[in-house]
Motif scaffolding. Sequence first.
Motif, PDB file in Angstrom:
ATOM      1  N   TYR A 115       0.839  -1.207   0.000  1.00  0.00           N
ATOM      2  CA  TYR A 115       0.000   0.000   0.000  1.00  0.00           C
ATOM      3  C   TYR A 115       0.878   1.262   0.000  1.00  0.00           C
ATOM      4  CZ  TYR A 115      -4.061   2.940   0.800  1.00  0.00           C
ATOM      5  OH  TYR A 115      -5.056   3.877   0.653  1.00  0.00           O
TER       6      TYR A 115
ATOM      7  N   LYS B 113       0.889   4.081  -2.890  1.00  0.00           N
ATOM      8  CA  LYS B 113       0.600   5.471  -2.525  1.00  0.00           C
ATOM      9  C   LYS B 113       1.690   6.388  -3.081  1.00  0.00           C
ATOM     10  CE  LYS B 113      -1.401   7.426   1.490  1.00  0.00           C
ATOM     11  NZ  LYS B 113      -1.786   7.356   2.857  1.00  0.00           N
TER      12      LYS B 113
ATOM     13  N   SER C 270       1.037   9.170  -5.936  1.00  0.00           N
ATOM     14  CA  SER C 270       1.197  10.584  -5.565  1.00  0.00           C
ATOM     15  C   SER C 270       2.330  11.218  -6.375  1.00  0.00           C
ATOM     16  CB  SER C 270       1.439  10.732  -4.066  1.00  0.00           C
ATOM     17  OG  SER C 270       2.621  10.058  -3.732  1.00  0.00           O
TER      18      SER C 270
ATOM     19  N   THR D  18      -2.902   9.335 -10.951  1.00  0.00           N
ATOM     20  CA  THR D  18      -3.989   9.593  -9.999  1.00  0.00           C
ATOM     21  C   THR D  18      -5.263   9.897 -10.782  1.00  0.00           C
ATOM     22  OG1 THR D  18      -2.409  10.475  -8.447  1.00  0.00           O
ATOM     23  CG2 THR D  18      -4.706  11.079  -8.077  1.00  0.00           C
TER      24      THR D  18
ATOM     25  N   LEU E 138      -7.001   2.988  -2.210  1.00  0.00           N
ATOM     26  CA  LEU E 138      -6.266   4.230  -2.459  1.00  0.00           C
ATOM     27  C   LEU E 138      -7.178   5.239  -3.175  1.00  0.00           C
ATOM     28  CD1 LEU E 138      -3.545   5.699  -2.378  1.00  0.00           C
ATOM     29  CD2 LEU E 138      -2.935   4.570  -4.510  1.00  0.00           C
TER      30      LEU E 138
ATOM     31  N   GLU F 132      -9.423   6.766  -0.733  1.00  0.00           N
ATOM     32  CA  GLU F 132      -8.684   7.711   0.121  1.00  0.00           C
ATOM     33  C   GLU F 132      -8.480   9.035  -0.628  1.00  0.00           C
ATOM     34  OE1 GLU F 132      -4.345   7.963   2.027  1.00  0.00           O
ATOM     35  OE2 GLU F 132      -5.220   5.978   2.134  1.00  0.00           O
TER      36      GLU F 132
END
Length: 616
Positions: free
Chosen positions: A543, A547, A551, A557, A597, A600
């Motif tokens: 994870y 991430k 990012s 994204t 993700l 989130e």
Amino acid sequence: MPPPPRPPVAAPAPAAPCPIRVAPIRRRLHAVPRAVSVAASHAHDAAFLRRAADVADRSAGLTCPHPNFGCVIARPEPDGPEARVVGEGFLYAQGTRCAELLAAEEAGERARGATAYLNLEPGDCYGDSTAVSSLVQAGITRVVVGLRHPLKHLRGKAIQSLRSEGIQVDVVGEDLQSKLFKEALTSCLIVNAPLLYRAAFRVPFSVLKYAMTADGKIAASSGHASWVSGRASRGRVFELRGRSDAVIVGGNTVRRDDPRLTARHVKGHVPVRIVMSQTCNLPEEANLWNVHEAYTIVATQRGARRDFQKKLAMKGVEVVEFDMLNPRDVMSYCYDRGYLSVLWECGGTLSAAAISARVIHKVYAFCAPKIIGGVTAPTPVGDLGMNQMTQAIDLIDVSYEQIDRDMLMSGFIQPIPDLSPVIPSADEIPSDDPEVSPYETNIISFYKTWDTFGAFSNFSPHPIDMPDEKGDCLTWPTVEHYYQFLQAHKFVGVDNPQASDIVQEIKQARSPEEAARIGRTRQREFPELIRPDWESMKIDVMYRALKCKFSTYAHLTEMLLSTAGSVLVEASPHDLFWGGGREGEGLNYLGRLLMQLRSEILGTVRTSAEAQGQET
Ligand SMILES: NC(=O)C1=CN([C@@H]2O[C@H](COP(=O)(O)OP(=O)(O)OC[C@H]3O[C@@H](n4cnc5c(N)ncnc54)[C@H](OP(=O)(O)O)[C@@H]3O)[C@@H](O)[C@H]2O)C=CC1
Ligand SMILES: Nc1c(N[C@@H]2O[C@H](COP(=O)(O)O)[C@@H](O)[C@H]2O)[nH]c(=O)[nH]c1=O
């Protein structure tokens, strides 16, 4: 008229910590006259394009088959009438740095005003414009493309982007036509034949290979066959295996030969071994059940010898049941697994079934100067139901080569599909190929990096910055490198020199495929070194890596958010923990983490929008 000003383009991906080193190139400097006439300039373009196709083939046998990209940058000599190569590069493996970037790096300043020759239109992972931006930033003014990308969701995209950057793009068959270009095009088609067959027929490119005596036998009447062909020919077979995703044999060949079917000549790519057996009446002990050498799949008829299937599974052999075991269904299965290229090394019974099912595309016949005789001695191809010589299948584009005392004859059963006539119009936006996904429409599957959502794969070429075992921040070429490194790092807690060697090996792996292979192999070899808490850590490790990847790359994204409402599934048929399995039987942890993700990020986006709303 001067070209329009260039809009800003995405920078190439950051340099990887262990850059791929382009193997030294035997320079055949193409001394070609400057474009004094159209014919001379065509000769020059065609020669460099053929060279790009040759360069593209360099990773064959070393890595898992993947679309082959080569880039050659050439420019006129400052004071002479000749043009010279100033940079070359090829895609080493899925997830590694692209050919255009490597060639531009090699050329440096000499790329300004030069021409880049590409055997295949670039087809990067979605949202990654490294190939195009490398050429633009290097100052290339003209690009010659051999083939448009055969996959619908990639076709025309890079050509359009390059043109919109003011670069002149000449595509063979559209802007460039002559006999010389036809020959150059053939080189481009051959080097990506597996991808073209896959795109056109939705099966992997299949090659049937056999070794026969001068009287046409592949074994003596007893079935004994070692060896028909000489050592040098068998060495070539290892190379063919290394170029394949899978090698297939029938049950009889396993019973009779107990083969290993490895590509043991080099420390490179090892294909999966597939046994097709309807009865599953296979030996209890066999070389193919040693899965430490290579992965093995037994494809069988539903319900056949379930007890024996269990025994195979205990040894680590994957058993796949088919309702009706036949070559076409097995090829569809291989297509779903993402295979590009398959080598059939079976006897005549199965080869006849495969030819009749029209899944064989090319034949390699090794002929040894020996006579064995025998009315019942096996022959390369069994009954095809033909009784007139006029019905015989004529091979196309036949080549002959002497290998020591043997003769190798090869030729195509079906012509290489040329998909280039399907050219999108200038303003057509290349669409996603809905057929890419074997799943339902609200399920988005991803697996190979060249698939529509391939950028979600851990093999995608998106370097990430994460700490190593000492806490020093390092750039990892892919998520897979980082994950395998940490997984291997679990060994480091144990004071063992072998453990730190493994970690170093993974750090330096040239491709994500190699990182994964080293990780898996070493885990099997040294199970006693594995830390007991790894199982509970691995999801968290993954994870954090994901991430970091998402990012770092805004376009990823964006792509992830664009999938809101859909279920994400890693369509790996064999990794039943991270992947979804072939029929949804896998746990799909990679897909789940990506969805987590996504939630989130969506939560953060919403919260900040709400906060902004409150401020105004
Ligand atoms: N010189 C060379 O290049 C080679 C030589 N050989 C030699 O050839 C001989 C074996 O040839 P052969 O008997 O033809 O063996 P094959 O390799 O063609 O195996 C035939 C078997 O394939 C399985 N099979 C699964 N699906 C099908 C299908 N749809 N149609 C037909 N078969 C299917 C069956 O296994 P099951 O019975 O388990 O259900 C069948 O018995 C051996 O002597 C071997 O040494 C073999 C390969 C290469
Ligand atoms: N006999 C024969 C071949 N036979 C093929 O090679 C297999 C054995 O592979 P391996 O165990 O890896 O060496 C065997 O089962 C069959 O498929 N191949 C050849 O190039 N030449 C030969 O003369």
